[in-house]
Write an enzyme that holds these catalytic residues in place. Sequence first.
Site, short mmCIF file in Angstrom:
data_model
loop_
_atom_site.label_atom_id
_atom_site.label_comp_id
_atom_site.label_asym_id
_atom_site.label_seq_id
_atom_site.Cartn_x
_atom_site.Cartn_y
_atom_site.Cartn_z
N HIS A 61 1.00 -1.39 -0.15
CA HIS A 61 -0.07 -0.16 0.18
C HIS A 61 0.90 0.92 0.04
O HIS A 61 0.74 2.61 -0.74
CB HIS A 61 -1.33 0.04 1.02
CG HIS A 61 -1.27 1.71 1.31
ND1 HIS A 61 -2.80 2.05 0.76
CD2 HIS A 61 -1.43 2.65 2.11
CE1 HIS A 61 -3.00 3.17 0.89
NE2 HIS A 61 -2.16 3.53 1.86
N HIS A 114 1.33 4.93 -3.11
CA HIS A 114 1.89 6.50 -2.67
C HIS A 114 2.56 6.70 -3.77
O HIS A 114 3.22 8.36 -3.77
CB HIS A 114 2.25 6.39 -1.39
CG HIS A 114 0.50 6.79 -0.01
ND1 HIS A 114 -0.18 7.76 -0.43
CD2 HIS A 114 0.51 5.95 0.32
CE1 HIS A 114 -1.33 7.56 0.76
NE2 HIS A 114 -0.68 6.71 1.32
N GLU A 131 -5.42 9.22 0.00
CA GLU A 131 -6.21 8.11 0.29
C GLU A 131 -7.08 7.18 -1.04
O GLU A 131 -7.27 6.29 -1.69
CB GLU A 131 -6.84 7.86 1.17
CG GLU A 131 -5.81 7.65 2.47
CD GLU A 131 -4.31 6.90 2.33
OE1 GLU A 131 -4.24 5.78 1.68
OE2 GLU A 131 -2.89 6.99 2.70
N SER A 170 -3.80 0.84 -4.76
CA SER A 170 -3.62 -0.72 -4.41
C SER A 170 -4.28 -2.15 -3.94
O SER A 170 -4.38 -2.74 -3.37
CB SER A 170 -2.18 0.40 -3.11
OG SER A 170 -3.54 0.23 -1.68
FE FE Z 1 -2.06 5.50 2.74
#
Ligand code: FE
Length: 288
Positions: free
Chosen positions: A127, A132, A173, A192
Site C-alpha cells: 500500500h 503512494h 487516499e 493499491s
Molecule cells: Fe496510505
Amino acid sequence: MASGKQERPNGAAEDWTIPQGWGSYSAVEHATWDRLFDRQAKLLPGRVAPEFLNGLDVLRMDRPGIPDFGELSDRLMKLTGWQVVAVPGLIPEEIFFDHLANRRFVSGNFIRAPEQLDYLQEPDVFHDIFGHVPLLAHPVFADYMQAYGRGGQRAAALGAIEKLARLYWYTVEFGLIRSGDDLRIYGAGIVSSHGETIFALDDPSPNRLGFDLRRVMRTKYRIDDYQQNYFVIDSFDDLLRQTLETDFGPVYAELATQPDIEIDTILPQDQVFTRGTQLYAREQLGSR
Ligand code: FE
Ligand code: PHE
C-alpha cells in the site's frame, strides 16, 4: 500513516524511522509483492491517472521484488527531492507531518501474508510504496504532499486535525480525477486495492461528487470497507492551487460552527457525477 498516542518502539530513531532491512525479506515476501504488482499493473491502465503510470515507469518500479527504499529514494530525490523512509507501522501525527513537511514519505516495511492479498487492516509496504510513491515523482503532487505536512503542523496547533485528515482521506487516499469525460483513480487506498480499483469507478453504489474543499473537510468517512463517497478533482494543479491559496485558519473556525456531513449525504449544491444507490454499503451493514 499517523494515529494517536503510542510508545516509540526500541530500535526506532527519535524521528521513529527504522532500517528497512531489505536483506531480510524472504522469497515468499518478494513473491507476494510480485503477485500484487502484476495484478494491479494489468488492471490500472485506463483506470488510473496517467501521472501514476508515469511514476511507476520513471521510478523503475516494475522490477521484481519489494523495492529497496535506498534505491527508490535516490531516483525520487533526483526527480522531486523526496525520499522514502521506513517506520514501524503507525506513528504519531506530529512525527508524520514533520516527515512530509521535509519531503520524507514514511512507509511500513512489512508485507501482508499471502492469504491476505485482498484485505488488511494496517497499511503494509505494498500500500505505502505501490500506492503512494509513484505520484511523488510528479512535481505538482509532490508539492501538495509537502504542503499538506506543513498544513498538518498548523492544524495541530489549531486543534483541527480531524478536518484536515478528511482532506487527506478524500484526496491522497481515495481521490478520483477527471480525464476528459472519464473519471480516473489516483488515491493510494484505491490504487493499491484490486477490489476498490473496480468498485470506485464501476460500481453503482457510491456517490461521486465534485471536489469542494470545505465540503470535504466536513464529510465523515469509513475506514472498514469501500468508500460510500468519492470526490473528483479537476486536475492536480487545481488541487494544489486551491489548497495553497486558501488560508485554512479561518476555514477551521468557520467549520467548527457547522455540523459534519454524513457519509452518504448529497447536498443541493454538490456537483454530482454519480448519484449512488448505496446498495453495496447497505448489504454489507445488513450482513454484520
Ligand atoms: Fe496510505
Ligand atoms: N493552505 C493550508 C493552510 O493554510 C495548508 C495546506 C496546503 C494544507 C495544502 C493542505 C494541503 O493551512
